[in-house]
Design a protein around this motif. Structure first.
Motif, mmCIF file in Angstrom:
data_model
loop_
_atom_site.group_PDB
_atom_site.id
_atom_site.type_symbol
_atom_site.label_atom_id
_atom_site.label_comp_id
_atom_site.label_asym_id
_atom_site.label_seq_id
_atom_site.Cartn_x
_atom_site.Cartn_y
_atom_site.Cartn_z
ATOM 1 N N GLY A 15 46.438 83.125 38.740
ATOM 2 C CA GLY A 15 47.348 83.626 38.035
ATOM 3 C C GLY A 15 47.679 82.461 37.043
ATOM 4 O O GLY A 15 47.404 81.451 37.179
ATOM 5 N N PRO A 16 48.637 82.868 35.992
ATOM 6 C CA PRO A 16 48.888 81.817 34.975
ATOM 7 C C PRO A 16 49.836 81.077 35.713
ATOM 8 O O PRO A 16 50.585 81.099 36.729
ATOM 9 C CB PRO A 16 49.862 82.903 33.992
ATOM 10 N N THR A 17 50.171 79.837 34.952
ATOM 11 C CA THR A 17 51.014 78.821 35.443
ATOM 12 C C THR A 17 52.446 79.314 35.784
ATOM 13 O O THR A 17 52.934 80.163 35.218
ATOM 14 C CB THR A 17 51.256 77.933 34.325
ATOM 15 N N ALA A 59 52.171 87.338 35.245
ATOM 16 C CA ALA A 59 52.912 86.350 35.059
ATOM 17 C C ALA A 59 54.310 86.431 35.903
ATOM 18 O O ALA A 59 54.893 87.510 35.896
ATOM 19 C CB ALA A 59 53.162 86.156 33.473
ATOM 20 N N GLY A 60 54.832 85.399 36.045
ATOM 21 C CA GLY A 60 56.467 85.502 36.726
ATOM 22 C C GLY A 60 57.379 85.719 35.478
ATOM 23 O O GLY A 60 56.874 85.358 34.571
ATOM 24 N N PRO A 61 58.573 85.711 35.881
ATOM 25 C CA PRO A 61 59.288 85.789 37.340
ATOM 26 C C PRO A 61 58.843 87.340 37.818
ATOM 27 O O PRO A 61 58.315 88.082 36.942
ATOM 28 C CB PRO A 61 60.620 85.588 37.128
ATOM 29 N N ALA A 83 46.013 89.077 29.095
ATOM 30 C CA ALA A 83 47.287 89.379 28.643
ATOM 31 C C ALA A 83 48.484 88.943 29.419
ATOM 32 O O ALA A 83 49.408 88.176 29.059
ATOM 33 C CB ALA A 83 47.522 90.877 28.714
ATOM 34 N N GLU A 84 48.213 88.442 30.645
ATOM 35 C CA GLU A 84 49.143 87.769 31.644
ATOM 36 C C GLU A 84 49.190 86.339 31.366
ATOM 37 O O GLU A 84 50.440 85.839 31.429
ATOM 38 C CB GLU A 84 48.706 88.001 33.027
ATOM 39 N N VAL A 85 48.076 85.700 30.952
ATOM 40 C CA VAL A 85 48.328 84.249 30.706
ATOM 41 C C VAL A 85 49.135 84.380 29.400
ATOM 42 O O VAL A 85 50.067 83.011 29.433
ATOM 43 C CB VAL A 85 46.726 83.804 30.504
ATOM 44 N N ILE A 86 48.966 84.993 28.493
ATOM 45 C CA ILE A 86 49.605 84.591 27.155
ATOM 46 C C ILE A 86 50.909 85.033 27.561
ATOM 47 O O ILE A 86 51.859 84.287 26.991
ATOM 48 C CB ILE A 86 49.100 85.923 26.181
#
Lengths: 279, 262
Positions: free
Chosen positions: A56-58, A226-228, A268-271
């Motif tokens: 998952g993204p950071t 991506a969170g939250p 898309a989630e990383v962005i």
């Protein structure tokens, strides 16, 4: 829950669940007393002996989910079950490999590994003997007398691996363990991990933000948003054959196809993740 | 810089200082020396005095007394500091309750306690030990408290995941961490133990280096004062070298400060 009895004969170990996260939500109370939801409605089932990577993204709460499985954090909602039993307190069946340095700086490499057994009541003499064998297995046979600060980052990870594995945990939780290492060392450590894992298969949850590493190592890749309030948004089987070599498997066609497929959904989630964290 | 060159330069500083001192206090300029030897003595007189003390053997008793006082102050102060530091760090409520009192006690100039200690413990070594203890205790206490509080959360989480009980955590995590902080302040606390002993002697005693200096001062024996200071300085340096050796042995696991910086 009805269990469909179509267990493949090739993988007899994939029958019982090692870790079950059911509808887990994790929330933290922030300093200003507001509630921050890190992970929302995450359900995940990991079979005994299965190697699962969570990508998952950071800042998406991957590590949070791992800490829930370790029993270091209690979920706000949902349940955690280990081997079918509901987890209450620390997960005693799990070994945890941390991202940052977690070795005891005042113990030598040998004592750092031996302590894993000593806390369980094994005599110091026997513990040290077995620790020496484990150090040899991770390629540090002649480094037993060194203190952590005298070892390189990769060597410290090797000691950490031996420290955790000497206790023979049924579940191995790894939080971006090779994150701080350089690319070359990561590859070597990845192969070492696969060697050790295939010798004694444990359920592994491997957190990483590196999709290539995830595919190369694991049986299954789980993608988080991506969170939250991160959710699990994808779950892919990795049908690549074992034993694998991290460097070579990245050249195979199956690897590329899977990588492209997963990346499409992860992109898309990383962005989104970068936009939210301002990174 | 090569060790030899460094030592040579260090000796050069001492030599220049002594030669200047000698010239200024002995060579008459227009009838009398620039610096009156009555107030500053001369290197020759001071050396003669030191030689006499050691030759006649009178100094050993004083050195022994001061060493005993400093050692006792160090041991008692450290033990107290470790125990209370540990206790406070593990019991936040206790720490919070006592916080203002600890700060008050530490802010108090210890020298005002000296007369009280003399009343309580008499003119013997005990009153000097007590003064040294009040100095050493706080240094060790604050360091141990910090050491226990600042154990890396990752190391702690790792210890828990390895299955350590509360007692094992104490032995394998908190204790070594606290000790390492205590040892890092070893130079300071040993130095303060000596300061406590000498100041205590100076304020009222019958023996010790502080007593020796005070006696010389009382009779305008400036050579005696300087000789006493010189012996004290060498005494402190010898102790400091010993402490460095102990430190090297005990803290082998710690990276040298130079390693940490690029």
């Amino acid at each position: 829950m009805s269990h469909v009895a179509t267990v493949s004969t090739e993988q007899p170990s994939v029958s019982a669940s090692a870790v079950t996260l059911a509808d887990v939500t994790v929330a933290f109370r922030l300093a200003d007393r507001s509630l921050f939801t890190a992970v929302q409605h995450a359900s995940l089932d990991i079979a005994a002996g299965e190697f699962v990577a969570i990508v998952g993204p950071t800042g998406c709460g991957k590590s949070t989910l791992l800490n829930v499985a370790a029993g270091l954090i209690a979920p706000a909602a949902g349940t955690v079950a280990i081997g079918g039993h509901r987890l209450d307190g620390l997960n005693r069946q799990a070994g945890y490999l941390f991202q940052s340095d977690a070795l005891f700086p005042w113990k030598t490499a040998l004592d750092n590994v031996a302590i894993g057994l000593e806390v369980g009541g094994v005599s110091s003499e026997e513990a040290r003997g077995r620790a020496a064998q484990w150090l040899a297995r991770v390629g540090l046979g002649s480094f037993g007398g060194r203190y952590p600060h005298m070892l390189s980052g990769g060597q410290r990870k090797r000691v950490g691996l031996a420290q955790v594995l000497i206790r023979d945990p049924q579940i191995l939780l790894m939080d971006e363990p090779f994150g701080p290492l350089d690319a070359q060392t990561r590859q070597i450590m990845g192969n070492l991990l696969l060697d050790l894992w295939s010798a004694a298969r444990k359920a592994v949850i491997f957190i990483t933000h590196d999709l290539e590493e995830a595919i190369a190592l694991s049986d299954r890749v789980v993608i988080m948003s991506a969170g939250p309030a991160a959710r699990i948004i994808g779950d892919w089987k990795v049908p690549l054959p074992r034993p694998r070599d991290i460097a070579e498997i990245k050249l195979e066609r199956g690897f590329h196809e899977l990588h492209r497929e997963i990346w499409q959904s992860l992109k898309a989630e990383v962005i989104k993740g970068y936009e939210q964290t301002g990174g | 810089m090569p060790r030899l060159k460094l030592t040579a330069l260090q000796l050069l500083v001492a030599l220049v200082t002594i030669v200047l001192w000698h010239l200024l206090t002995t060579i008459p300029v227009g009838g009398k020396p620039l610096v009156p030897p009555f107030f500053f003595s001369t290197p020759g007189d001071v050396a003669a005095r030191v030689y006499k003390w050691f030759y006649e053997g009178t100094i050993w008793r004083h050195l022994w007394i001061t060493l005993t006082e400093a050692t006792l102050a160090f041991i008692i102060g450290s033990a107290g500091g470790v125990l209370v530091g540990f206790w406070f760090a593990r019991q936040p409520l206790v720490a919070d309750v006592f916080d203002p009192y600890v700060k008050m006690a530490n802010a108090l100039p210890r020298i005002v306690l000296a007369p009280i200690f003399t009343l309580w413990f008499g003119l013997g070594i005990l009153s000097k030990v007590a003064l040294g203890v009040t100095l050493v205790f706080f240094i060790v206490f604050f360091n141990v408290y910090q050491g226990v509080k600042e154990v890396s959360p990752t190391v702690l989480a790792n210890a828990r995941m390895l299955g350590m009980s509360e007692r094992q955590l104490m032995r394998h995590v908190y204790w070594p961490s606290a000790l390492s902080w205590m040892f890092s302040s070893l130079h300071t606390s040993v130095g303060f133990a000596v300061v406590g002993a000498v100041v205590g002697e100076y304020l009222g005693s019958a023996a010790g280096l502080g007593y020796l200096i005070l006696q010389a001062e009382g009779t305008f024996d400036i050579a005696g004062v300087f000789a006493g200071m010189f012996v004290l300085a060498v005494f402190v340096i010898v102790i400091d070298i010993l402490v460095t050796m102990v430190e090297r042995r005990l803290l082998v696991w710690r990276p040298l400060a130079a390693d940490a910086r690029p």
